[in-house]
Design a protein around this motif. Structure first.
Motif, short mmCIF file in Angstrom:
data_model
loop_
_atom_site.label_atom_id
_atom_site.label_comp_id
_atom_site.label_asym_id
_atom_site.label_seq_id
_atom_site.Cartn_x
_atom_site.Cartn_y
_atom_site.Cartn_z
N ASN A 123 -6.04 -0.13 -11.84
CA ASN A 123 -5.47 0.68 -13.07
C ASN A 123 -4.90 -0.29 -14.09
OD1 ASN A 123 -4.21 2.64 -14.64
ND2 ASN A 123 -2.57 3.09 -13.45
N GLN A 124 -5.40 -0.29 -15.37
CA GLN A 124 -5.18 -1.16 -16.40
C GLN A 124 -4.61 -0.53 -17.54
OE1 GLN A 124 -7.62 -5.04 -16.55
NE2 GLN A 124 -8.92 -3.35 -15.94
N ILE A 125 -3.52 -1.14 -18.18
CA ILE A 125 -3.02 -0.48 -19.54
C ILE A 125 -2.54 -1.55 -20.27
CG2 ILE A 125 -0.44 -0.10 -18.55
CD1 ILE A 125 -0.45 2.45 -20.11
N TYR A 129 1.94 -6.43 -24.15
CA TYR A 129 2.00 -6.33 -22.56
C TYR A 129 0.76 -5.79 -21.86
CZ TYR A 129 6.76 -6.62 -24.25
OH TYR A 129 7.89 -7.20 -25.09
N LEU A 130 0.14 -6.44 -20.97
CA LEU A 130 -0.93 -6.14 -20.33
C LEU A 130 -0.63 -6.00 -18.76
CD1 LEU A 130 -2.13 -8.13 -22.54
CD2 LEU A 130 -4.24 -7.62 -21.82
N LEU A 131 -0.84 -4.83 -18.22
CA LEU A 131 -0.47 -4.50 -17.00
C LEU A 131 -1.65 -4.05 -16.09
CD1 LEU A 131 2.74 -2.13 -17.31
CD2 LEU A 131 2.58 -4.79 -17.32
N ARG A 132 -1.85 -4.65 -14.94
CA ARG A 132 -2.97 -4.44 -14.28
C ARG A 132 -2.70 -4.34 -12.68
NH1 ARG A 132 -6.95 -7.48 -10.96
NH2 ARG A 132 -8.79 -6.84 -11.42
N ASP A 133 -2.52 -3.00 -12.31
CA ASP A 133 -2.45 -2.52 -11.08
C ASP A 133 -3.48 -2.54 -10.16
OD1 ASP A 133 -0.93 -1.63 -8.80
OD2 ASP A 133 -0.67 0.25 -9.47
N ASP A 134 -3.53 -3.27 -9.08
CA ASP A 134 -4.93 -3.23 -8.14
C ASP A 134 -4.24 -2.93 -6.67
OD1 ASP A 134 -7.37 -3.54 -6.80
OD2 ASP A 134 -7.60 -5.63 -7.73
N PRO A 135 -4.15 -1.84 -6.25
CA PRO A 135 -3.84 -1.26 -4.99
C PRO A 135 -4.47 -1.90 -3.84
CG PRO A 135 -3.65 0.55 -6.47
CD PRO A 135 -4.32 -0.45 -7.29
N PRO A 136 -5.92 -1.82 -3.79
CA PRO A 136 -6.69 -2.39 -2.94
C PRO A 136 -6.41 -3.92 -2.40
CG PRO A 136 -8.21 -1.05 -4.30
CD PRO A 136 -6.82 -1.22 -4.99
N GLU A 137 -6.00 -4.51 -3.38
CA GLU A 137 -5.57 -6.25 -3.50
C GLU A 137 -4.04 -6.32 -3.15
OE1 GLU A 137 -7.75 -8.40 -3.08
OE2 GLU A 137 -9.37 -7.32 -3.41
N SER A 138 -3.29 -4.91 -3.42
CA SER A 138 -1.98 -4.99 -3.16
C SER A 138 -1.25 -6.01 -4.03
CB SER A 138 -1.69 -5.42 -1.68
OG SER A 138 -2.01 -4.59 -0.85
N MET A 154 0.69 -1.28 0.09
CA MET A 154 -0.02 0.05 -0.16
C MET A 154 0.82 1.19 0.00
SD MET A 154 -3.16 -0.60 -0.33
CE MET A 154 -3.79 0.71 0.29
N LYS A 155 2.26 1.15 0.37
CA LYS A 155 3.07 2.29 0.38
C LYS A 155 3.35 2.93 -1.16
CE LYS A 155 7.75 3.32 1.30
NZ LYS A 155 9.14 3.05 2.07
N TYR A 156 2.95 1.84 -2.35
CA TYR A 156 3.28 2.40 -3.49
C TYR A 156 1.87 2.39 -4.19
CZ TYR A 156 7.93 1.24 -2.14
OH TYR A 156 9.29 0.89 -1.53
N ALA A 157 0.98 2.47 -3.43
CA ALA A 157 -0.48 2.55 -4.14
C ALA A 157 -0.74 3.55 -5.14
CB ALA A 157 -1.47 2.58 -3.07
N TYR A 158 0.02 4.72 -4.93
CA TYR A 158 -0.48 5.85 -5.87
C TYR A 158 0.94 6.04 -6.98
CZ TYR A 158 -3.96 7.19 -2.58
OH TYR A 158 -4.78 6.97 -1.97
N ASN A 159 1.96 4.92 -6.91
CA ASN A 159 3.07 4.93 -7.74
C ASN A 159 2.95 4.37 -9.11
OD1 ASN A 159 4.58 5.39 -4.56
ND2 ASN A 159 5.35 6.72 -6.35
#
Length: 232
Positions: free
Chosen positions: A74-76, A81-90, A42-47
């Motif tokens: 956040n997905q792109i 290459y498919l990236l999926r960043d899910d901060p709530p799920e870390s 969660m420290k890097y949730a906004y990075n």
């Protein structure tokens, strides 16, 4: 409070060192998809998060980077290459689709910071090995053109002069003279040799006498004409 922050920093640094010393290996075939789940914090949730490739003696190659997050999903997608960043799920997930043999190598998922600041490793490096599809190899072998053995063409030897002469001599046509026709005398016929001799002599004398007579007449005519011309 400061002691707690120091302990957390040392703990996280230890995790990074342990992650770098270990590799996660994936062996897949061409055309398949690689899926890697990288635990986040969660420290890097906004990075921003990134997927990088590591090559010996080179700087890490950043293949895809997420947009700056607001602490939500956040997905792109960048190419394959498919990236999926899910901060709530870390959790930070990476997918590589349609793998190729040349994709084999070492990769890592990181918290991305613009250079010169170093990225933060989220998970230990991933060793990817992509093998060729056996069915594709068999198809290419069937479609390959077989190599033909080289053919040596020997030059044709022309006949020599001696051979030509022999051939001409051997093919010469011999013409034989035809026999002269022979008079056929009916049987029981008597040949009179005296009559035959007389007939031969007459056939010779008659033309000679005729020639002499013609010459005499011509001479006489010329003589008469000459006398008249001179008035004799």
């Amino acid at each position: 409070m400061m002691l707690w922050g120091l302990l957390w920093t040392l703990f996280f640094s230890g995790l990074q060192a342990a992650a770098q010393s270990k590799e996660e290996k994936y062996v897949l075939q061409e055309g398949e998809t690689l899926t890697v789940d990288c635990p986040s914090n969660m420290k890097y949730a906004y990075n921003r998060k990134a997927w990088q490739r590591l090559r010996n003696g080179e700087e890490p190659q950043t293949l895809a980077v997420t947009e700056r997050s607001q602490g939500t999903l956040n997905q792109i997608q960048v190419g394959r290459y498919l990236l999926r960043d899910d901060p709530p799920e870390s959790m930070f997930q990476v997918r590589m689709i349609n793998l190729q043999v040349e994709d084999s190598g070492l990769y890592r998922c990181v918290v991305y910071f613009p250079p010169p600041k170093e990225p933060v490793l989220l998970f230990h490096p991933v060793r990817l090995v992509v093998t060729a599809d056996p069915s594709t190899k068999r198809t290419s072998d069937k479609n390959s053109t077989p190599k033909l053995a080289p053919t040596t063409i020997r030059p044709t030897t022309l006949p020599t002069t001696k051979t030509l002469r022999t051939f001409y001599t051997s093919s010469r046509t011999v013409v034989q003279s035809l026999p002269m026709p022979t008079a056929v005398i009916p049987p029981n016929t008597t040949v009179n040799h005296t009559d035959a001799i007389r007939l031969s002599v007459f056939s010779i004398v008659a033309p000679v006498a005729c020639g002499i007579l013609i010459k005499s007449l011509v001479f006489t005519v010329l003589f008469v004409v000459t006398q008249r011309s001179f008035g004799l």
